[in-house]
Design a protein around this motif. Sequence first.
Motif, PDB file in Angstrom:
ATOM      1  N   GLU A 155      18.310   2.737   9.308  1.00 16.57           N
ATOM      2  CA  GLU A 155      18.460   4.135   8.905  1.00 16.57           C
ATOM      3  C   GLU A 155      19.540   4.292   7.823  1.00 16.57           C
ATOM      4  O   GLU A 155      20.451   5.094   7.937  1.00 16.57           O
ATOM      5  CB  GLU A 155      18.779   5.011  10.121  1.00 16.57           C
ATOM      6  N   VAL A 156      19.408   3.521   6.773  1.00 15.34           N
ATOM      7  CA  VAL A 156      20.335   3.590   5.644  1.00 15.34           C
ATOM      8  C   VAL A 156      19.762   4.509   4.583  1.00 15.34           C
ATOM      9  O   VAL A 156      18.617   4.353   4.166  1.00 15.34           O
ATOM     10  CB  VAL A 156      20.607   2.192   5.066  1.00 15.34           C
ATOM     11  N   ASP A 157      20.544   5.493   4.146  1.00 11.60           N
ATOM     12  CA  ASP A 157      20.104   6.513   3.196  1.00 11.60           C
ATOM     13  C   ASP A 157      18.855   7.203   3.720  1.00 11.60           C
ATOM     14  O   ASP A 157      17.849   7.350   3.019  1.00 11.60           O
ATOM     15  CB  ASP A 157      19.852   5.913   1.810  1.00 11.60           C
ATOM     16  N   ALA A 158      18.932   7.643   4.958  1.00 11.54           N
ATOM     17  CA  ALA A 158      17.786   8.221   5.657  1.00 11.54           C
ATOM     18  C   ALA A 158      18.053   9.675   6.029  1.00 11.54           C
ATOM     19  O   ALA A 158      19.182  10.178   5.907  1.00 11.54           O
ATOM     20  CB  ALA A 158      17.491   7.419   6.920  1.00 11.54           C
ATOM     21  N   SER A 159      17.017  10.353   6.458  1.00 10.75           N
ATOM     22  CA  SER A 159      17.164  11.641   7.127  1.00 10.75           C
ATOM     23  C   SER A 159      17.205  11.364   8.621  1.00 10.75           C
ATOM     24  O   SER A 159      16.341  10.660   9.143  1.00 10.75           O
ATOM     25  CB  SER A 159      15.986  12.557   6.796  1.00 10.75           C
ATOM     26  N   ILE A 160      18.221  11.894   9.308  1.00 13.47           N
ATOM     27  CA  ILE A 160      18.418  11.593  10.722  1.00 13.47           C
ATOM     28  C   ILE A 160      18.599  12.897  11.490  1.00 13.47           C
ATOM     29  O   ILE A 160      19.291  13.813  11.044  1.00 13.47           O
ATOM     30  CB  ILE A 160      19.625  10.668  10.941  1.00 13.47           C
ATOM     31  N   ILE A 161      18.005  12.971  12.666  1.00 17.03           N
ATOM     32  CA  ILE A 161      17.919  14.226  13.405  1.00 17.03           C
ATOM     33  C   ILE A 161      19.289  14.801  13.769  1.00 17.03           C
ATOM     34  O   ILE A 161      19.468  16.024  13.778  1.00 17.03           O
ATOM     35  CB  ILE A 161      17.044  14.045  14.673  1.00 17.03           C
ATOM     36  N   TYR A 162      20.286  13.961  14.053  1.00 15.49           N
ATOM     37  CA  TYR A 162      21.580  14.535  14.427  1.00 15.49           C
ATOM     38  C   TYR A 162      22.289  15.132  13.227  1.00 15.49           C
ATOM     39  O   TYR A 162      23.100  16.048  13.385  1.00 15.49           O
ATOM     40  CB  TYR A 162      22.479  13.540  15.172  1.00 15.49           C
ATOM     41  N   ALA A 163      22.020  14.653  12.026  1.00 18.65           N
ATOM     42  CA  ALA A 163      22.561  15.301  10.832  1.00 18.65           C
ATOM     43  C   ALA A 163      22.015  16.725  10.732  1.00 18.65           C
ATOM     44  O   ALA A 163      22.756  17.683  10.455  1.00 18.65           O
ATOM     45  CB  ALA A 163      22.206  14.504   9.588  1.00 18.65           C
ATOM     46  N   ASP A 164      20.714  16.870  10.986  1.00 18.90           N
ATOM     47  CA  ASP A 164      20.089  18.193  10.939  1.00 18.90           C
ATOM     48  C   ASP A 164      20.652  19.109  12.022  1.00 18.90           C
ATOM     49  O   ASP A 164      20.905  20.297  11.792  1.00 18.90           O
ATOM     50  CB  ASP A 164      18.577  18.064  11.113  1.00 18.90           C
ATOM     51  N   TYR A 165      20.849  18.564  13.218  1.00 25.99           N
ATOM     52  CA  TYR A 165      21.356  19.375  14.336  1.00 25.99           C
ATOM     53  C   TYR A 165      22.735  19.949  14.012  1.00 25.99           C
ATOM     54  O   TYR A 165      22.970  21.162  14.160  1.00 25.99           O
ATOM     55  CB  TYR A 165      21.435  18.526  15.606  1.00 25.99           C
ATOM     56  N   TYR A 166      23.645  19.104  13.563  1.00 31.95           N
ATOM     57  CA  TYR A 166      25.009  19.588  13.319  1.00 31.95           C
ATOM     58  C   TYR A 166      25.098  20.422  12.049  1.00 31.95           C
ATOM     59  O   TYR A 166      25.963  21.307  11.941  1.00 31.95           O
ATOM     60  CB  TYR A 166      25.999  18.419  13.310  1.00 31.95           C
ATOM     61  N   TYR A 167      24.203  20.187  11.089  1.00 34.90           N
ATOM     62  CA  TYR A 167      24.138  21.049   9.910  1.00 34.90           C
ATOM     63  C   TYR A 167      23.743  22.461  10.330  1.00 34.90           C
ATOM     64  O   TYR A 167      24.401  23.447   9.937  1.00 34.90           O
ATOM     65  CB  TYR A 167      23.123  20.472   8.925  1.00 34.90           C
ATOM     66  N   LEU A 168      22.693  22.591  11.141  1.00 36.25           N
ATOM     67  CA  LEU A 168      22.277  23.913  11.609  1.00 36.25           C
ATOM     68  C   LEU A 168      23.351  24.549  12.476  1.00 36.25           C
ATOM     69  O   LEU A 168      23.627  25.748  12.356  1.00 36.25           O
ATOM     70  CB  LEU A 168      20.957  23.803  12.379  1.00 36.25           C
ATOM     71  N   GLU A 169      23.972  23.769  13.350  1.00 33.63           N
ATOM     72  CA  GLU A 169      25.050  24.303  14.183  1.00 33.63           C
ATOM     73  C   GLU A 169      26.178  24.838  13.312  1.00 33.63           C
ATOM     74  O   GLU A 169      26.723  25.921  13.571  1.00 33.63           O
ATOM     75  CB  GLU A 169      25.585  23.223  15.118  1.00 33.63           C
ATOM     76  N   ALA A 170      26.549  24.092  12.267  1.00 31.31           N
ATOM     77  CA  ALA A 170      27.617  24.528  11.371  1.00 31.31           C
ATOM     78  C   ALA A 170      27.235  25.807  10.642  1.00 31.31           C
ATOM     79  O   ALA A 170      28.064  26.721  10.484  1.00 31.31           O
ATOM     80  CB  ALA A 170      27.949  23.418  10.376  1.00 31.31           C
ATOM     81  N   LEU A 171      25.994  25.908  10.189  1.00 35.34           N
ATOM     82  CA  LEU A 171      25.544  27.132   9.529  1.00 35.34           C
ATOM     83  C   LEU A 171      25.637  28.330  10.468  1.00 35.34           C
ATOM     84  O   LEU A 171      26.093  29.415  10.072  1.00 35.34           O
ATOM     85  CB  LEU A 171      24.100  26.970   9.050  1.00 35.34           C
ATOM     86  N   ILE A 172      25.220  28.138  11.711  1.00 36.71           N
ATOM     87  CA  ILE A 172      25.266  29.240  12.672  1.00 36.71           C
ATOM     88  C   ILE A 172      26.711  29.608  12.998  1.00 36.71           C
ATOM     89  O   ILE A 172      27.056  30.793  13.117  1.00 36.71           O
ATOM     90  CB  ILE A 172      24.466  28.875  13.931  1.00 36.71           C
ATOM     91  N   ARG A 173      27.576  28.608  13.128  1.00 37.71           N
ATOM     92  CA  ARG A 173      28.995  28.906  13.357  1.00 37.71           C
ATOM     93  C   ARG A 173      29.582  29.671  12.170  1.00 37.71           C
ATOM     94  O   ARG A 173      30.362  30.627  12.349  1.00 37.71           O
ATOM     95  CB  ARG A 173      29.773  27.609  13.596  1.00 37.71           C
ATOM     96  N   PHE A 174      29.221  29.272  10.960  1.00 37.14           N
ATOM     97  CA  PHE A 174      29.715  29.955   9.767  1.00 37.14           C
ATOM     98  C   PHE A 174      29.221  31.400   9.747  1.00 37.14           C
ATOM     99  O   PHE A 174      29.975  32.330   9.427  1.00 37.14           O
ATOM    100  CB  PHE A 174      29.244  29.207   8.521  1.00 37.14           C
ATOM    101  N   LYS A 175      27.971  31.597  10.116  1.00 40.17           N
ATOM    102  CA  LYS A 175      27.416  32.952  10.164  1.00 40.17           C
ATOM    103  C   LYS A 175      28.179  33.818  11.161  1.00 40.17           C
ATOM    104  O   LYS A 175      28.470  34.995  10.883  1.00 40.17           O
ATOM    105  CB  LYS A 175      25.934  32.881  10.537  1.00 40.17           C
TER     106      LYS A 175
END
Length: 406
Positions: A374-394
């Motif tokens: 999984e080098v230079d990949a899209s990974i599900i936990y990156a997506d999870y914490y990105y969405l969590e961060a967006l919601i926290r920012f909101k």
Amino acid sequence: MKHKTILLLASLFVVGIACKQFDREFSVNTNIDYCEAQALRTLAIVPSGSEGGIPNSIDGDDVNWHFTSPGSWTSGFWPGILWYLYENTKDNMWKVAAENYTQKILPVTHRKARSHDMGFITMCSLGNGYRLTGNTEYKEGLLRAADSLSILFNPEVGTFLSWPGMVKKENWPHNTIIDNMMNLELLFWAARNGGERRLYDMACEHADTTMKYQFRKDYSCYHVAVYDTITGHFIKGVTHQGLSDNSMWARGQAWAIYGYTMVYRETGEVRFLNFARKVADAYLSRLPEDLIPYWDFDAPDLSSGEPKDASAAAITASALLELSTYVTERDSSHYYYDQAEKMLEMLSSSAYKAGDTKYAFLLHSVGHMPRGGEVDASIIYADYYYLEALIRFKRLQEKRSILANL
């Protein structure tokens, strides 16, 4: 109750000050909408939680998801994403999808814990589900998971065993990885919701022992701390996924920032807040200009194309937003908030968004560089914490609006 009231007042004060200071804003709603659209694309190819596997990763040169099975350490992140989308939209479609995938996690809670990952698996899925629905089946599963995880605690060492399989394979008698800090949240939750007090005590002792032995003088962390099983003595610090035993693996440092911020939230013990700030400062002081770290801060010859790790940035952005609400000094709170916002801005740019090229939210994460996985990949936990961060920012923006109308 007094501690929580003080925290709330402090966070409202700090957020109000911070938001007045930062005129630069990106559209958080637009980016959450983007996540919703990408998740819909994924649901279209795996329409039911009762069919197929759970989205895990997309290789750099691929378009389609690789799937994982319930019980793998990443299996809770996709249902967690669905719960966050339901929370944000109140659309019952997301609730149904989240329930379908969360149902697949429940059988895992009847098994003996195979590693420290029970927290990742269950808190993202069952934890978010219980928080939003009050489903008692989820609560019972979480309590079982916490009891199962507690079996891995070694009272002589004062930490949880992370990888039982590595005891013989690597001759690591009692090994504790920094990722394990994230799983303490399950124990704190269980102790508050009908579980035994010992779960809380174990989590605190794990955090204290890790704080004492798993960090260097500059507050960078070892990926793995190895202890003597019988005496409890610390033997050595090593790496498994980083560049070297003495390097600062980016995602590991991100886990530490998030983990100690969470432990402060759960305990109110100032030593954990102070430590969270120190490990955060160690990370922030070494970031490249775009604030997205390379997979390891000590990776050689960065000009030749060492991969970035968007997952570390997403985890850290989410953690820093929470940390900014606990820090009462104006300048420091502004700093953490500002850095998190800049990280989200960069992750939300065309340089890191997957867009139409893949079903995931983000590009450019690294799973296991030494093994080439999984080098230079899209990974599900990156997506999870990105969405969590967006919601926290909101939510922080919404608090600003409340303060403005007082």
